[in-house]
Design a protein around this motif. Structure first.
Motif, PDB file in Angstrom:
ATOM      1  N   ALA A 157     -10.876   5.021  -3.809  1.00  0.00           N
ATOM      2  CA  ALA A 157     -11.286   5.863  -2.762  1.00  0.00           C
ATOM      3  C   ALA A 157     -10.766   7.417  -3.209  1.00  0.00           C
ATOM      4  CB  ALA A 157     -10.476   5.508  -1.678  1.00  0.00           C
ATOM      5  N   ARG A 158      -9.955   7.444  -4.180  1.00  0.00           N
ATOM      6  CA  ARG A 158      -9.539   8.848  -4.610  1.00  0.00           C
ATOM      7  C   ARG A 158     -10.795   9.670  -5.577  1.00  0.00           C
ATOM      8  NH1 ARG A 158      -3.830  11.014  -4.816  1.00  0.00           N
ATOM      9  NH2 ARG A 158      -3.400  10.568  -2.505  1.00  0.00           N
ATOM     10  N   ARG A 191      -8.644   4.809   9.887  1.00  0.00           N
ATOM     11  CA  ARG A 191      -9.946   4.980   9.641  1.00  0.00           C
ATOM     12  C   ARG A 191     -10.668   3.913   8.927  1.00  0.00           C
ATOM     13  NH1 ARG A 191      -7.895  10.160   8.114  1.00  0.00           N
ATOM     14  NH2 ARG A 191      -7.829   9.567   5.919  1.00  0.00           N
ATOM     15  N   ILE A 217      -7.113   2.377  -3.405  1.00  0.00           N
ATOM     16  CA  ILE A 217      -6.763   3.806  -3.316  1.00  0.00           C
ATOM     17  C   ILE A 217      -7.205   4.484  -4.284  1.00  0.00           C
ATOM     18  CG2 ILE A 217      -5.021   5.320  -2.525  1.00  0.00           C
ATOM     19  CD1 ILE A 217      -3.387   3.066  -1.444  1.00  0.00           C
ATOM     20  N   ASP A 231      -2.958   7.335   8.249  1.00  0.00           N
ATOM     21  CA  ASP A 231      -4.305   7.728   8.412  1.00  0.00           C
ATOM     22  C   ASP A 231      -5.419   7.150   7.913  1.00  0.00           C
ATOM     23  OD1 ASP A 231      -3.348  10.030   9.614  1.00  0.00           O
ATOM     24  OD2 ASP A 231      -3.197  11.165   8.056  1.00  0.00           O
ATOM     25  N   LEU A 232      -5.267   6.281   6.707  1.00  0.00           N
ATOM     26  CA  LEU A 232      -6.248   5.424   5.861  1.00  0.00           C
ATOM     27  C   LEU A 232      -6.313   4.149   6.923  1.00  0.00           C
ATOM     28  CD1 LEU A 232      -5.255   5.604   2.294  1.00  0.00           C
ATOM     29  CD2 LEU A 232      -6.909   6.853   3.268  1.00  0.00           C
ATOM     30  N   GLU A 263     -10.082   2.967   5.890  1.00  0.00           N
ATOM     31  CA  GLU A 263     -10.558   3.508   4.420  1.00  0.00           C
ATOM     32  C   GLU A 263     -10.021   2.263   3.297  1.00  0.00           C
ATOM     33  OE1 GLU A 263     -10.383   7.599   3.757  1.00  0.00           O
ATOM     34  OE2 GLU A 263     -11.072   8.225   5.685  1.00  0.00           O
ATOM     35  N   VAL A 264      -9.116   1.395   3.833  1.00  0.00           N
ATOM     36  CA  VAL A 264      -8.874   0.571   2.812  1.00  0.00           C
ATOM     37  C   VAL A 264      -9.070  -0.910   3.562  1.00  0.00           C
ATOM     38  CG1 VAL A 264      -7.286   1.752   1.458  1.00  0.00           C
ATOM     39  CG2 VAL A 264      -6.413   0.804   3.611  1.00  0.00           C
ATOM     40  N   LEU A 312      -0.947   7.017   4.543  1.00  0.00           N
ATOM     41  CA  LEU A 312      -1.408   5.638   4.444  1.00  0.00           C
ATOM     42  C   LEU A 312      -1.883   5.276   5.851  1.00  0.00           C
ATOM     43  CD1 LEU A 312      -1.574   2.986   3.167  1.00  0.00           C
ATOM     44  CD2 LEU A 312       0.482   2.460   3.673  1.00  0.00           C
ATOM     45  N   TYR A 348       0.811  -1.039   0.039  1.00  0.00           N
ATOM     46  CA  TYR A 348       0.152   0.074   0.049  1.00  0.00           C
ATOM     47  C   TYR A 348       0.820   1.315   0.124  1.00  0.00           C
ATOM     48  CZ  TYR A 348      -4.291  -2.521   0.652  1.00  0.00           C
ATOM     49  OH  TYR A 348      -5.468  -3.396   0.380  1.00  0.00           O
TER      50      TYR A 348
END
Length: 349
Positions: free
Chosen positions: A199-200, A313, A196, A309-310, A315-316, A307, A162
């Motif tokens: 998600a963007r 949360r 990712i 931070d993701l 988020e991945v 990364l 990642y």
């Protein structure tokens, strides 16, 4: 619970096949000033493990030279770049309250101290890694993810795959609304790129094949191109106006065949050579269309912070394909080399 004096670790003793991996009892490393000792909960495997073991990176002067990620390896070397675990002890100058915190280790060794520094070494290659019960790391490379809902297995998949994916996406300046083409989409980096990029807010086309197609769609791909069926024609059919960014871990013939697929000002980001490192393309397709070919090696400290931070949360959602015990490291690497899985392979020390 105290830290033992000795631990089990898997070391690579020379360049070669899986037979050069040895399970040994070694001293638990002591954290030096500014370092922490991490008790490894999970360590993920990467192609880097295979290529470092094989010495497959070559050198600037000799592409066929036996070499680690950035040069000669000091043997024996404990492999393993991707570690999630808990801080077991700290060296001088490090806060004691980090002990017990759940962490992910940034495996990169950077050229400078800045947030935009480039990696020049890697844990498991230029320093001992996480194929072991414990590993040391500089405190600034250790990220607290205690509150993340992700499992240790999932967290361990993040640093190289990642991190590499996020580095590619950042260096390729992928923006919401653009179209991205991802090669090798069922692998660790490939699935990370799909997740990712989606998600963007990008439209994601992915190159995969066979039984892996549905897993790639589930990861977030809007459309999947069959790598066995003539890639350029399929991409043109799915994205007739072209592709803004190609996120490529395959290289080889794909670069020459695919460069005309880029839109004006398109970016082709390369972070691997699964299809071959000897690349040829029509340079007119580059300069006449203001296109860019960008090399991307892992991530910067700033990328890794994003990364984490993701991860905090969730988020991945990393996909764990298989889990092995440490004493089956050779079998785990053989499973990785077959490339029949989707996602990441993890070991438990």
């Amino acid at each position: 619970m105290g830290v033992p004096d000795v631990m089990r670790a898997v070391r690579v003793t020379r360049h070669g096949g899986p037979e050069v991996l040895e399970l040994a009892e070694v001293a638990v490393p002591a954290p030096q000033a500014g370092e922490v000792l991490v008790r490894v909960g999970a360590v993920a495997l990467n192609n880097t493990d295979l290529w470092t073991r094989e010495g497959a990176y070559g050198s600037p002067d000799d592409p066929e030279a036996l070499s680690g990620w950035r040069g000669p390896i000091d043997f024996p070397r404990i492999q393993g770049a991707d570690v999630a675990g808990r801080v077991a002890a700290v060296g001088t100058g490090v806060r004691e309250d980090l002990v017990g915190r759940r962490v992910v280790v940034d495996p990169a060794i950077y050229e400078t101290t800045g947030l935009d520094a480039h990696p020049v070494g890697l844990m498991g290659s230029e320093r001992d890694g996480g194929y072991a019960a414990y590993v040391t790391a500089p405190v600034e490379r250790v990220h607290d993810v205690t509150e993340s809902p992700l499992t240790d297995d999932q967290l361990a998949t993040l640093p190289t795959a990642y991190g590499t994916a996020l580095g590619m996406i950042e260096r390729g300046r992928l923006r919401a609304g653009e179209t991205a083409l991802v090669s090798g989409a069922s692998g660790g980096v490939g699935l990370a790129l799909v997740q990712i990029a989606r998600a963007r807010g990008a439209r994601v086309l992915a190159i995969s094949s066979g039984s892996k197609t549905e897993a790639v769609r589930a990861a977030g791909a809007h459309d999947v191109v069959d790598r066995a069926g003539g890639i350029p024609a399929q991409v043109r059919a799915s994205a007739p106006e072209g592709v803004d960014v190609v996120l490529d871990v395959v290289a080889g013939e794909l670069v020459g065949e695919g460069l005309p697929l880029l839109r004006e000002g398109g970016r082709w980001v390369i972070a691997g050579a699964l299809g071959g490192y000897d690349v040829a393309f029509d340079v007119r397709r580059l300069y006449l269309h203001n296109a860019q070919v960008i090399g991307s090696s892992m991530h910067t400290p700033a990328h890794f912070g994003l990364l984490m931070d993701l991860a905090r949360r969730a988020e991945v959602q990393p996909v764990v394909a298989a889990v092995f015990p440490l004493d089956r490291a050779a079998q785990a690497q053989e499973e990785l080399s077959r490339r029949e899985h989707v996602g990441k392979i993890v070991m438990h020390p």
